[in-house]
Design a protein around this motif. Sequence first.
Motif, PDB file in Angstrom:
ATOM      1  N   GLY A 256      -1.124   2.410   1.998  1.00  0.00           N
ATOM      2  CA  GLY A 256      -1.756   1.147   1.646  1.00  0.00           C
ATOM      3  C   GLY A 256      -1.608   0.789   0.185  1.00  0.00           C
ATOM      4  N   GLU A 260       5.595  -2.666  -4.131  1.00  0.00           N
ATOM      5  CA  GLU A 260       6.490  -3.512  -3.335  1.00  0.00           C
ATOM      6  C   GLU A 260       7.811  -2.810  -3.059  1.00  0.00           C
ATOM      7  OE1 GLU A 260       6.782  -7.029  -5.685  1.00  0.00           O
ATOM      8  OE2 GLU A 260       4.972  -7.944  -4.856  1.00  0.00           O
ATOM      9  N   VAL A 263       7.366  -0.149  -0.354  1.00  0.00           N
ATOM     10  CA  VAL A 263       7.234  -0.709   0.996  1.00  0.00           C
ATOM     11  C   VAL A 263       8.603  -1.063   1.553  1.00  0.00           C
ATOM     12  CG1 VAL A 263       6.340  -2.649   2.330  1.00  0.00           C
ATOM     13  CG2 VAL A 263       4.882  -1.557   0.619  1.00  0.00           C
ATOM     14  N   ASN A 285       0.110   3.691   6.561  1.00  0.00           N
ATOM     15  CA  ASN A 285      -0.202   2.267   6.727  1.00  0.00           C
ATOM     16  C   ASN A 285      -0.334   1.898   8.201  1.00  0.00           C
ATOM     17  OD1 ASN A 285      -0.838  -0.301   5.782  1.00  0.00           O
ATOM     18  ND2 ASN A 285       1.304  -0.983   5.799  1.00  0.00           N
ATOM     19  N   LYS A 288       2.900   1.582  10.243  1.00  0.00           N
ATOM     20  CA  LYS A 288       3.837   0.503   9.933  1.00  0.00           C
ATOM     21  C   LYS A 288       4.762   0.817   8.761  1.00  0.00           C
ATOM     22  CE  LYS A 288       0.390  -2.937  11.374  1.00  0.00           C
ATOM     23  NZ  LYS A 288      -0.463  -4.066  10.908  1.00  0.00           N
ATOM     24  N   ARG A 545      -3.827  -7.663   0.837  1.00  0.00           N
ATOM     25  CA  ARG A 545      -2.957  -8.638   1.500  1.00  0.00           C
ATOM     26  C   ARG A 545      -2.410  -8.068   2.808  1.00  0.00           C
ATOM     27  NH1 ARG A 545      -0.690  -9.629  -3.720  1.00  0.00           N
ATOM     28  NH2 ARG A 545       1.298  -8.738  -3.071  1.00  0.00           N
ATOM     29  N   LYS A 546      -2.108  -6.763   2.808  1.00  0.00           N
ATOM     30  CA  LYS A 546      -1.656  -6.129   4.055  1.00  0.00           C
ATOM     31  C   LYS A 546      -2.762  -6.147   5.094  1.00  0.00           C
ATOM     32  CE  LYS A 546       1.181  -2.939   1.365  1.00  0.00           C
ATOM     33  NZ  LYS A 546       1.271  -1.554   0.871  1.00  0.00           N
ATOM     34  N   TYR A 547      -3.994  -5.899   4.654  1.00  0.00           N
ATOM     35  CA  TYR A 547      -5.135  -5.857   5.566  1.00  0.00           C
ATOM     36  C   TYR A 547      -5.353  -7.216   6.218  1.00  0.00           C
ATOM     37  CZ  TYR A 547     -10.005  -5.517   7.132  1.00  0.00           C
ATOM     38  OH  TYR A 547     -11.158  -5.553   7.873  1.00  0.00           O
ATOM     39  N   GLY A 551       0.575 -10.007   3.517  1.00  0.00           N
ATOM     40  CA  GLY A 551       1.449  -9.282   2.617  1.00  0.00           C
ATOM     41  C   GLY A 551       2.187  -8.196   3.339  1.00  0.00           C
TER      42      GLY A 551
END
Length: 551
Positions: A256, A260, A263, A285, A288, A545-547, A551
């Motif tokens: 998490g 950038e 990821v 994550n 993912k 933002r991922k949550y 993002g």
Amino acid sequence: MTEKVIYQALAEAFVREGVDTHFTLMGTGQMHWAIAMSKMPGMKTVHARHEQSACAMAIGYHFATGKAGIASVTCGPGFTQTITALTSAVHAKVPLIILAADTPAGSRWYLQDVDQSALTKATGAHYIAGQSPQLMLAYVQEAFYVANYQRRPVVLSIPYDLMKLPLPQGAEFPASSAIIPKLRPTPPNTDDVVELAALLAGAKRPIVIAGRGAVASGAGQAIEDLADATGALLATTLPARGLFDHHPFSIGIAGGYSREIAVETFAGADFVLAVGASLTHYTVNGGKLFPQATVAQVDREPLGLQQGRRAADFYVKADAKLTAEAVLHEVKGRPVAATIRTPELAAQIVQRADDSTEVDIEKELLDPRLAVRALDDVVPRDWEVVSGTGHCAYFYAQMRNRSPKRFHVLREFGAIGSSLAMAIGVAAAKGDGKVMLIDGDGGVLMYAQELETIRRQGIKLLICVLNDGAYGAEIHKLRNEGVDDSPAQFGRPDFSAIARGFGLQGSTVKDLGDLPRLFNSYSDSKTAEIWDFHISDRVVSPALRKYTGHG
């Protein structure tokens, strides 16, 4: 011969277990034990203003020293106040021992009676009911054995009327060191080594993730050498962050809190080797992070099912360092297929920001990303850093070239508010003032009474508050859902004034260029200090933002 009272004998037993510091909020139930402890030669006693804080201080002490953290509280409400810290310690496998008074054994009714056993077991901690005067010293042995060997928090609960009885004749204290097994690190199976070497050598886009177990076993250099030999990239879990920051092909934290560039790189990985890392939900994550990769895990206790997910495809039950060294020996001389290391990637690792999202920052406010980078530039690398757990924790997790042994974070239960007390525990252990806490305004205010503890105990500590005047995670989630976020906003408290009100130093940071001057001033003083950074609430961390799916 004068009879020895049980509370005195208990204090002496704790000292024989190597205790030199303990944290307490004194109450009727354990006040005699706490006083006896404070009178032990060389003992440091920190008197907290809240029982939760006393336990969190003990957790911070463990992070700073590796030793079991010791806290004590009275019975009933004194004990119930500890539950959040106790649960956090269970999730993080912290060796924490709480000596908790229990209601008098000789009373048929007591106002503060509560089932402390049931509460303890609900958290997952180990409970010891100290009901027998004859076994009092054996209870201490059990507490330290379970805490240190099983890495499990312990509540030693003793009726406080029993503590004032004479110690029965013949009661002896067998230290836990006499029964803790002295185990050598477990080497890997030869067949597992051969298979791991083949998987690594055959991968085109391999990444090695080191976790807390790798740090504990001293496996960092062996893992780095293995990655170099196989062309793999390096990464870490959050607790091990910083281990490979010096390496040109280290992409930082996995999960998490990934940058950038991390990821993007993980998304194309075809093989991931986790060494001393438990591969939690957040590290992967939610499954993912590296969806195309075959995953191998090296761990002393690998779990097939980790937090509702299959952890890996291949497991090795062994010591992290011994396994990395064995696989390195096996892979030497083999052709490797890796093509993931390129000059372009090395340049991006250095040049790309942790978060490149452009945000229009309000006048008179600061960008939290820039504030953390400025702190990272000013505060020396030999300092201890204690991380808060709120929305902005992503930003200070990205601080570079700081040893994981000097970066302390407790996120396993997701509870905010403990970090100020944890920092006090670290500062009490270190005693040199070279400790920085970075936390949000909500987290610091939760237990702001401990600022009085800092002043009274003469603890030197630098507290940096990223002050957005709100609970940051909640306002961003509410905004994402199109819901009014005003109930989560409270206005920016003046932490500079709060600091002075508690007898500490305080400054409101409006210009990041002032930090070198402020740091020199702090270094020359003998007092703890709060730096209040008024930050914009427009910056959303990549983790959030991922949550929220943005993002």
